[in-house]
Enzyme design. Structure first.
Site, PDB file in Angstrom:
ATOM      1  N   LYS A  10       1.000  -1.278  -0.023  1.00  0.00           N
ATOM      2  CA  LYS A  10      -0.059   0.019   0.090  1.00  0.00           C
ATOM      3  C   LYS A  10       0.907   1.216   0.057  1.00  0.00           C
ATOM      4  O   LYS A  10       1.830   1.368   0.642  1.00  0.00           O
ATOM      5  CB  LYS A  10      -0.958  -0.159   1.225  1.00  0.00           C
ATOM      6  CG  LYS A  10      -2.190   0.756   1.213  1.00  0.00           C
ATOM      7  CD  LYS A  10      -3.090   0.031   0.288  1.00  0.00           C
ATOM      8  CE  LYS A  10      -4.608   0.841   0.160  1.00  0.00           C
ATOM      9  NZ  LYS A  10      -5.370   0.226  -0.427  1.00  0.00           N
ATOM     10  N   THR A  55      -4.105  -5.366   0.114  1.00  0.00           N
ATOM     11  CA  THR A  55      -3.293  -4.163   0.302  1.00  0.00           C
ATOM     12  C   THR A  55      -4.275  -3.437   1.337  1.00  0.00           C
ATOM     13  O   THR A  55      -3.700  -2.311   2.189  1.00  0.00           O
ATOM     14  CB  THR A  55      -3.134  -3.153  -1.022  1.00  0.00           C
ATOM     15  OG1 THR A  55      -4.465  -3.061  -1.371  1.00  0.00           O
ATOM     16  CG2 THR A  55      -2.475  -4.087  -1.920  1.00  0.00           C
ATOM     17  N   ARG A 173     -12.117  19.052  17.918  1.00  0.00           N
ATOM     18  CA  ARG A 173     -11.559  18.773  16.780  1.00  0.00           C
ATOM     19  C   ARG A 173     -10.229  19.303  16.377  1.00  0.00           C
ATOM     20  O   ARG A 173      -9.738  20.411  17.033  1.00  0.00           O
ATOM     21  CB  ARG A 173     -12.472  18.777  15.503  1.00  0.00           C
ATOM     22  CG  ARG A 173     -12.849  20.444  15.260  1.00  0.00           C
ATOM     23  CD  ARG A 173     -13.418  20.560  14.201  1.00  0.00           C
ATOM     24  NE  ARG A 173     -13.743  22.012  13.836  1.00  0.00           N
ATOM     25  CZ  ARG A 173     -14.306  22.506  12.644  1.00  0.00           C
ATOM     26  NH1 ARG A 173     -14.897  21.538  11.547  1.00  0.00           N
ATOM     27  NH2 ARG A 173     -14.432  23.626  12.403  1.00  0.00           N
ATOM     28  N   GLN A 216     -15.001  30.215  10.788  1.00  0.00           N
ATOM     29  CA  GLN A 216     -15.534  31.775  10.227  1.00  0.00           C
ATOM     30  C   GLN A 216     -15.069  32.715  11.703  1.00  0.00           C
ATOM     31  O   GLN A 216     -14.633  33.642  11.306  1.00  0.00           O
ATOM     32  CB  GLN A 216     -17.019  31.569  10.343  1.00  0.00           C
ATOM     33  CG  GLN A 216     -17.362  30.818   9.008  1.00  0.00           C
ATOM     34  CD  GLN A 216     -17.700  29.324   9.224  1.00  0.00           C
ATOM     35  OE1 GLN A 216     -17.146  28.744   9.852  1.00  0.00           O
ATOM     36  NE2 GLN A 216     -18.498  28.887   8.208  1.00  0.00           N
ATOM     37  N   ASN A 242     -10.348  24.267   4.678  1.00  0.00           N
ATOM     38  CA  ASN A 242     -10.128  23.129   5.615  1.00  0.00           C
ATOM     39  C   ASN A 242      -9.334  22.056   5.250  1.00  0.00           C
ATOM     40  O   ASN A 242      -9.393  21.630   4.205  1.00  0.00           O
ATOM     41  CB  ASN A 242     -11.445  22.345   6.092  1.00  0.00           C
ATOM     42  CG  ASN A 242     -12.489  23.250   7.103  1.00  0.00           C
ATOM     43  OD1 ASN A 242     -11.668  24.131   8.006  1.00  0.00           O
ATOM     44  ND2 ASN A 242     -13.821  23.209   7.097  1.00  0.00           N
ATOM     45  N   HIS A 244      -8.634  18.758   6.590  1.00  0.00           N
ATOM     46  CA  HIS A 244      -9.280  17.767   7.106  1.00  0.00           C
ATOM     47  C   HIS A 244      -8.568  16.876   7.834  1.00  0.00           C
ATOM     48  O   HIS A 244      -7.532  16.140   6.839  1.00  0.00           O
ATOM     49  CB  HIS A 244     -10.384  16.953   6.554  1.00  0.00           C
ATOM     50  CG  HIS A 244     -11.560  18.267   6.092  1.00  0.00           C
ATOM     51  ND1 HIS A 244     -12.482  18.892   7.271  1.00  0.00           N
ATOM     52  CD2 HIS A 244     -12.245  18.723   5.027  1.00  0.00           C
ATOM     53  CE1 HIS A 244     -13.247  19.416   6.811  1.00  0.00           C
ATOM     54  NE2 HIS A 244     -13.114  19.282   5.245  1.00  0.00           N
TER      55      HIS A 244
END
Length: 279
Positions: A10, A55, A173, A216, A242, A244
């Site tokens: 992989k 994989t 987060r 924001q 963003n 992520h």
């Protein structure tokens, strides 16, 4: 026809490891490739996959080992991966592990490295723009792709929901972005270099030291801080996509998510922009 050599595995497995066993977090972002050699000839020559390790399983193993070794140095981590395959699978004769690191540097706040806020090393491309006629001109400075993150003190809650909403609210987060920003000069500062440095100091201090209820609000507060710090700037515009970092679900392998292992992904991304001026 002889099969001369073969390998499978992989590639481009992206891992963000966050060691957060104290208030001072450590981040290590890697892009990992694992290639296996061994008794896999039959899957090529006969279509017999009975010895082939999927994989996708290779990817799962990388994720599991990242979770179990969040604090390991990169050199240790690649050895842990290789040992796992060689110890577990007798028919694997060789493992090649390649890991490249995306380096993050701590943001300095009032001269002190911050515990959980970071900028990308070798960061951003400065720019200047002048729009001029014989009658007038507008000068702006800015930065492209200025990348920074923090591992906590960020959330996204109480947003609009309806029948197409699948995103779950969260009060904790990761917050990462590659910001494009430009600021327009209303007068000449004593030093453009010093004034530009003050822009970054003011914006990053807000980013690192205040809870973010959303990109924001953080952008707006950063803009306010910049205008307060540099009176020669008339307005500042920012665009923050963003970047992520998605929690990896390791529950099938008996491991709970505890904010330590993520998959970095840039696409698709949220795109948020605003301009803050003096009114």
């Amino acid at each position: 026809m002889p099969l001369i050599r073969n390998s499978h595995g992989k590639g481009h497995v992206r891992i963000m490891r966050v060691k957060r066993d104290s208030a001072r977090h450590e981040v290590r972002e890697l892009t990992v490739e694992v290639l296996l050699t061994g008794a896999f000839d039959a899957s090529y020559t006969e279509g017999d996959n009975s010895s082939a390790i999927a994989t996708d399983s290779v990817k799962n193993i990388i994720n599991i080992l990242a979770r179990d070794n969040v604090g390991a140095e990169n050199e240790e981590f690649v050895q842990i991966i290789a040992r796992y395959f060689l110890d577990r699978y007798d028919h694997v004769s060789g493992v090649t592990v390649t890991a490249t690191e995306t380096k993050w540097a701590r943001i300095a706040i009032d001269g002190a490295p911050h515990d959980h806020a970071f900028t990308l090393d070798g960061n951003g491309r400065p720019l200047v723009k002048l729009v001029a006629t014989r009658e007038a001109s507008t000068l702006s400075s800015g930065i492209l792709g200025f990348t920074f993150l923090k591992t906590t003190q960020s959330g996204w809650e109480n947003f609009w929901t309806d029948e197409v909403t699948t995103l779950k609210p969260t009060a904790d987060r990761m917050f990462a972005t590659a910001m494009d920003a430009g600021w327009t000069w209303s007068s000449v500062p004593a030093s453009y270099a010093d004034a530009n440095a003050a822009v970054f100091d003011a914006a990053l201090k807000v980013f690192a030291t205040t809870y973010s209820p959303g990109v924001q609000n953080t952008m707006y507060l950063m803009g306010e801080a910049v205008l307060a710090a540099v009176p020669e700037i008339a307005e500042i515009s920012m665009a923050c996509p963003n970047k992520h970092y998605l929690p990896i679900d390791l529950s099938p392998f008996g491991r709970a998510f505890d904010g330590q292992v993520f998959t970095p992904t840039d696409e698709p991304h949220g795109q948020i922009a605003c301009t803050v001026g003096r009114g």
